[in-house]
Write a protein that holds these residues in place. Sequence first.
Motif, PDB file in Angstrom:
ATOM      1  N   ALA A  29       0.870  -1.257   0.043  1.00 55.58           N
ATOM      2  CA  ALA A  29       0.028   0.190   0.121  1.00 55.58           C
ATOM      3  C   ALA A  29       0.887   1.314  -0.028  1.00 55.58           C
ATOM      4  O   ALA A  29       0.409   2.204  -0.671  1.00 55.58           O
ATOM      5  CB  ALA A  29      -0.735  -0.143   1.193  1.00 55.58           C
ATOM      6  N   ALA A  30       1.811   1.347   0.850  1.00 53.34           N
ATOM      7  CA  ALA A  30       2.817   2.320   0.849  1.00 53.34           C
ATOM      8  C   ALA A  30       3.427   2.682  -0.375  1.00 53.34           C
ATOM      9  O   ALA A  30       3.691   3.892  -0.970  1.00 53.34           O
ATOM     10  CB  ALA A  30       3.895   2.184   2.095  1.00 53.34           C
ATOM     11  N   ARG A  31       3.928   1.562  -1.114  1.00 55.00           N
ATOM     12  CA  ARG A  31       4.617   1.702  -2.491  1.00 55.00           C
ATOM     13  C   ARG A  31       3.667   2.328  -3.586  1.00 55.00           C
ATOM     14  O   ARG A  31       4.060   2.911  -4.439  1.00 55.00           O
ATOM     15  CB  ARG A  31       5.205   0.404  -3.069  1.00 55.00           C
ATOM     16  CG  ARG A  31       6.344  -0.164  -2.054  1.00 55.00           C
ATOM     17  CD  ARG A  31       7.530  -0.003  -2.725  1.00 55.00           C
ATOM     18  NE  ARG A  31       8.467  -0.493  -2.091  1.00 55.00           N
ATOM     19  CZ  ARG A  31       9.778   0.093  -1.850  1.00 55.00           C
ATOM     20  NH1 ARG A  31       9.845   1.186  -2.389  1.00 55.00           N
ATOM     21  NH2 ARG A  31      10.546  -0.710  -1.091  1.00 55.00           N
ATOM     22  N   LEU A  32       2.589   1.823  -3.655  1.00 52.20           N
ATOM     23  CA  LEU A  32       1.364   2.272  -4.490  1.00 52.20           C
ATOM     24  C   LEU A  32       0.626   3.520  -4.111  1.00 52.20           C
ATOM     25  O   LEU A  32      -0.378   3.822  -4.928  1.00 52.20           O
ATOM     26  CB  LEU A  32       0.324   1.035  -4.792  1.00 52.20           C
ATOM     27  CG  LEU A  32       1.148  -0.282  -5.221  1.00 52.20           C
ATOM     28  CD1 LEU A  32       0.052  -1.313  -5.518  1.00 52.20           C
ATOM     29  CD2 LEU A  32       1.940   0.057  -6.598  1.00 52.20           C
ATOM     30  N   GLY A  33       0.533   3.693  -2.800  1.00 52.08           N
ATOM     31  CA  GLY A  33      -0.235   5.070  -2.574  1.00 52.08           C
ATOM     32  C   GLY A  33      -1.372   4.880  -2.488  1.00 52.08           C
ATOM     33  O   GLY A  33      -2.487   5.774  -2.668  1.00 52.08           O
ATOM     34  N   ILE A  34      -1.957   3.718  -1.883  1.00 46.68           N
ATOM     35  CA  ILE A  34      -3.379   3.105  -1.521  1.00 46.68           C
ATOM     36  C   ILE A  34      -3.465   2.617  -0.056  1.00 46.68           C
ATOM     37  O   ILE A  34      -2.305   2.646   0.413  1.00 46.68           O
ATOM     38  CB  ILE A  34      -3.825   2.247  -2.791  1.00 46.68           C
ATOM     39  CG1 ILE A  34      -2.952   0.965  -2.684  1.00 46.68           C
ATOM     40  CG2 ILE A  34      -3.799   2.842  -3.918  1.00 46.68           C
ATOM     41  CD1 ILE A  34      -3.498  -0.198  -3.534  1.00 46.68           C
ATOM     42  N   SER A  35      -4.664   2.280   0.274  1.00 52.23           N
ATOM     43  CA  SER A  35      -4.670   1.910   1.766  1.00 52.23           C
ATOM     44  C   SER A  35      -4.341   0.350   1.792  1.00 52.23           C
ATOM     45  O   SER A  35      -4.781  -0.296   0.972  1.00 52.23           O
ATOM     46  CB  SER A  35      -6.159   2.355   2.289  1.00 52.23           C
ATOM     47  OG  SER A  35      -7.277   1.167   1.885  1.00 52.23           O
ATOM     48  N   PRO A  36      -3.720  -0.050   2.944  1.00 46.12           N
ATOM     49  CA  PRO A  36      -3.822  -1.498   3.266  1.00 46.12           C
ATOM     50  C   PRO A  36      -5.014  -2.312   3.049  1.00 46.12           C
ATOM     51  O   PRO A  36      -4.903  -3.195   2.483  1.00 46.12           O
ATOM     52  CB  PRO A  36      -3.294  -1.586   4.602  1.00 46.12           C
ATOM     53  CG  PRO A  36      -2.649  -0.198   4.921  1.00 46.12           C
ATOM     54  CD  PRO A  36      -3.505   0.642   4.133  1.00 46.12           C
ATOM     55  N   ARG A  37      -6.081  -1.725   3.237  1.00 44.64           N
ATOM     56  CA  ARG A  37      -7.440  -2.561   3.127  1.00 44.64           C
ATOM     57  C   ARG A  37      -7.604  -2.674   1.561  1.00 44.64           C
ATOM     58  O   ARG A  37      -8.380  -3.858   1.210  1.00 44.64           O
ATOM     59  CB  ARG A  37      -8.484  -1.834   3.897  1.00 44.64           C
ATOM     60  CG  ARG A  37      -9.738  -2.467   3.712  1.00 44.64           C
ATOM     61  CD  ARG A  37     -10.724  -1.878   4.784  1.00 44.64           C
ATOM     62  NE  ARG A  37     -12.008  -2.454   4.741  1.00 44.64           N
ATOM     63  CZ  ARG A  37     -13.034  -2.653   5.738  1.00 44.64           C
ATOM     64  NH1 ARG A  37     -12.560  -2.254   6.801  1.00 44.64           N
ATOM     65  NH2 ARG A  37     -13.862  -3.271   5.640  1.00 44.64           N
TER      66      ARG A  37
END
Length: 64
Positions: A29-37
């Motif tokens: 998520a951090a790499r792609l800029g989205i939420s872990p959920r």
Amino acid sequence: LFSRLTAREAEIVERIIANPAEVSSKEIAARLGISPRTVDHHRARILEKLGIRSLAELIALAKG
């Protein structure tokens, strides 16, 4: 087989294959800029679409 995946799902698969040690939803998520959920949701859909049960199977499938 991988053609069934959406662009984002394919991106997540590529990240998992490229860095098998970095497969937590939080890291992806951090790499792609989205939420872990959101990563969890995509991951579940990937496994479902490919008919597999684990990330280990996914990695084996991609390398095989």
